[in-house]
Enzyme design. Structure first.
Site, PDB file in Angstrom:
ATOM      1  N   LYS A  66      11.245  33.390 120.357  1.00  0.00           N
ATOM      2  CA  LYS A  66      12.213  32.286 120.360  1.00  0.00           C
ATOM      3  C   LYS A  66      11.949  31.256 121.458  1.00  0.00           C
ATOM      4  O   LYS A  66      12.200  30.072 121.265  1.00  0.00           O
ATOM      5  CB  LYS A  66      13.636  32.838 120.488  1.00  0.00           C
ATOM      6  N   ASP A 102      22.289  31.250 116.713  1.00  0.00           N
ATOM      7  CA  ASP A 102      22.783  32.581 117.120  1.00  0.00           C
ATOM      8  C   ASP A 102      24.209  32.522 117.670  1.00  0.00           C
ATOM      9  O   ASP A 102      25.047  33.353 117.320  1.00  0.00           O
ATOM     10  CB  ASP A 102      21.861  33.194 118.191  1.00  0.00           C
ATOM     11  N   ARG A 152      19.914  43.691 133.820  1.00  0.00           N
ATOM     12  CA  ARG A 152      19.057  44.662 134.523  1.00  0.00           C
ATOM     13  C   ARG A 152      18.335  43.964 135.684  1.00  0.00           C
ATOM     14  O   ARG A 152      18.368  44.440 136.802  1.00  0.00           O
ATOM     15  CB  ARG A 152      18.047  45.254 133.530  1.00  0.00           C
TER      16      ARG A 152
HETATM   17  P1  NAP Z   1      15.195  38.707 125.223  1.00  0.00           P
HETATM   18  O1  NAP Z   1      15.270  37.252 125.482  1.00  0.00           O
HETATM   19  O2  NAP Z   1      13.876  39.394 125.228  1.00  0.00           O
HETATM   20  O3  NAP Z   1      16.160  39.430 126.305  1.00  0.00           O
HETATM   21  C1  NAP Z   1      16.215  40.829 126.382  1.00  0.00           C
HETATM   22  C2  NAP Z   1      17.349  41.235 127.329  1.00  0.00           C
HETATM   23  O4  NAP Z   1      17.468  42.665 127.269  1.00  0.00           O
HETATM   24  C3  NAP Z   1      17.103  40.871 128.793  1.00  0.00           C
HETATM   25  O5  NAP Z   1      18.320  40.540 129.411  1.00  0.00           O
HETATM   26  C4  NAP Z   1      16.536  42.192 129.358  1.00  0.00           C
HETATM   27  O6  NAP Z   1      16.767  42.357 130.750  1.00  0.00           O
HETATM   28  C5  NAP Z   1      17.378  43.181 128.605  1.00  0.00           C
HETATM   29  N1  NAP Z   1      16.779  44.522 128.537  1.00  0.00           N
HETATM   30  C6  NAP Z   1      15.643  44.897 127.913  1.00  0.00           C
HETATM   31  N2  NAP Z   1      15.448  46.232 128.053  1.00  0.00           N
HETATM   32  C7  NAP Z   1      16.490  46.709 128.787  1.00  0.00           C
HETATM   33  C8  NAP Z   1      16.867  47.991 129.239  1.00  0.00           C
HETATM   34  N3  NAP Z   1      16.114  49.076 128.982  1.00  0.00           N
HETATM   35  N4  NAP Z   1      18.026  48.126 129.940  1.00  0.00           N
HETATM   36  C9  NAP Z   1      18.801  47.046 130.199  1.00  0.00           C
HETATM   37  N5  NAP Z   1      18.495  45.777 129.797  1.00  0.00           N
HETATM   38  C10 NAP Z   1      17.353  45.622 129.081  1.00  0.00           C
HETATM   39  O7  NAP Z   1      15.838  39.082 123.801  1.00  0.00           O
HETATM   40  P2  NAP Z   1      16.994  38.280 123.036  1.00  0.00           P
HETATM   41  O8  NAP Z   1      16.388  37.294 122.110  1.00  0.00           O
HETATM   42  O9  NAP Z   1      17.980  37.819 124.040  1.00  0.00           O
HETATM   43  O10 NAP Z   1      17.615  39.453 122.103  1.00  0.00           O
HETATM   44  C11 NAP Z   1      18.373  40.508 122.664  1.00  0.00           C
HETATM   45  C12 NAP Z   1      18.800  41.456 121.549  1.00  0.00           C
HETATM   46  O11 NAP Z   1      19.751  40.810 120.693  1.00  0.00           O
HETATM   47  C13 NAP Z   1      17.624  41.884 120.663  1.00  0.00           C
HETATM   48  O12 NAP Z   1      17.689  43.287 120.459  1.00  0.00           O
HETATM   49  C14 NAP Z   1      17.854  41.136 119.358  1.00  0.00           C
HETATM   50  O13 NAP Z   1      17.407  41.867 118.236  1.00  0.00           O
HETATM   51  C15 NAP Z   1      19.371  40.960 119.336  1.00  0.00           C
HETATM   52  N6  NAP Z   1      19.791  39.772 118.570  1.00  0.00           N
HETATM   53  C16 NAP Z   1      20.546  39.943 117.449  1.00  0.00           C
HETATM   54  C17 NAP Z   1      20.937  38.818 116.716  1.00  0.00           C
HETATM   55  C18 NAP Z   1      21.790  38.993 115.456  1.00  0.00           C
HETATM   56  O14 NAP Z   1      21.825  38.057 114.653  1.00  0.00           O
HETATM   57  N7  NAP Z   1      22.447  40.102 115.269  1.00  0.00           N
HETATM   58  C19 NAP Z   1      20.564  37.534 117.108  1.00  0.00           C
HETATM   59  C20 NAP Z   1      19.809  37.412 118.275  1.00  0.00           C
HETATM   60  C21 NAP Z   1      19.413  38.534 118.998  1.00  0.00           C
HETATM   61  P3  NAP Z   1      15.668  41.911 131.844  1.00  0.00           P
HETATM   62  O15 NAP Z   1      15.937  40.466 132.134  1.00  0.00           O
HETATM   63  O16 NAP Z   1      15.937  42.806 132.987  1.00  0.00           O
HETATM   64  O17 NAP Z   1      14.299  42.140 131.232  1.00  0.00           O
END
Ligand code: NAP
Length: 270
Positions: A66, A102, A152
């Protein structure tokens, strides 16, 4: 026929082709919507090739591209700029328009389907990535009493809080005092809930995991075991953000309720 893709890695499991096919059938639109897996690190080259070979009308972009998509676009909507992430691309000649649906998808699902009203509520957001940014930007104008972000990597929560005018907290300092707890971390992908104390659910009416999985996620299980009265996964948000993308591309708003019912029933049967 207009061609659309959902781009991610991995992406084979994505429900987006099914959701958009259901929207198209409902709205009498003929579209070709497929998933395509890009190798990480090759987003620009892969998208250039896809544009040359397939001439797509639009694309959804999911994890982990993204932010790459936001850099690629020639123009961003305000909500994509604030999120720093693009999940909806529209191609027009040399122009590439980037949007982020989103936040709108989340708000629609939580307010309309779950019946949650953000006015005067204390919100805890776990995670500070692209999805958290988009959701915070969308709920900020809704009259919350307080929005707190915890991550985190604490420094990311602190800089996001400064940028958005909200509060930041460390995972270890969290406690009770939240009406809604939102999980926007991808911790569940490694089979664990984020490392937070279970007291965050003590006053919560709703715990919402952005992740959609066929079974309860570790975060959902933790919320339930901690006594949270309502626990939701991200299926509703997934459908609502797709509906918003469909509207951006084709100018028609599909009815999401029958799509939600069909996909929920299919998941329960599987
Ligand atoms: P992203 O930009 O990669 O951000 C990931 C986040 O998760 C960061 O804050 C990261 O923290 C944290 N994280 C990763 N592993 C962790 C762990 N083991 N313990 C605690 N925190 C952890 O991803 P994103 O685009 O924001 O998406 C996040 C999630 O939302 C994904 O799983 C995605 O599938 C979901 N999502 C769903 C929808 C929907 O339509 N339902 C839409 C968008 C996203 P750090 O900064 O410490 O790395």
């Amino acid at each position: 026929m207009k061609k659309f893709y959902v781009i991610g890695h991995p992406v084979a499991h994505s429900l987006s082709p099914k959701i958009h096919a259901m929207f198209a059938a409902q709205c009498g639109e003929e579209i070709d919507y497929q998933s395509i897996d890009f190798e990480p690190g090759c987003f620009i080259d892969s998208l250039g090739r896809l544009r040359r070979e397939q001439n797509p009308y639009g694309a959804n972009v999911t994890v982990p591209f993204k932010r790459d998509a936001a850099d690629y676009c020639t123009e961003l909507t305000e909500r994509a700029r604030v999120a720093g992430a693009v999940n909806t691309i529209t191609f027009s000649g040399n122009q590439v328009f980037g949007d982020n649906t989103d936040g709108a998808g989340f708000v629609h699902d939580v307010c309309a389907r779950c019946g949650f009203d953000f006015v005067g509520k204390r919100v805890l957001m776990l995670g500070a990535g692209g999805a958290a940014r988009g959701v915070i930007a969308a709920i900020r104008p809704l009259g919350c009493a307080r929005i707190t972000v915890a991550n985190r990597t604490e420094s990311r929560a602190v800089s996001l809080a400064e940028e958005m005018g909200i509060h930041a907290a460390a995972f270890t300092d969290l406690g009770r005092g939240y009406d809604i707890v939102i999980n926007a971390t991808s911790a569940g992908l490694s089979g664990a809930a984020p490392a937070v104390p279970n007291t965050i659910f003590s006053d919560a009416q709703l715990a919402y995991d952005l992740v959609y999985a066929q079974y309860s996620t570790p975060f959902m299980r933790l919320a339930r075991e901690s006594g949270c009265p309502r626990v939701e996964d991200g299926l509703g948000m997934l459908i609502e953000q797709a509906a918003e993308s469909f509207k951006v591309w084709l100018g028609v708003a599909p009815d999401t309720a029958p799509v939600y019912m069909a996909l929920r029933a299919a998941a329960e049967k599987a």
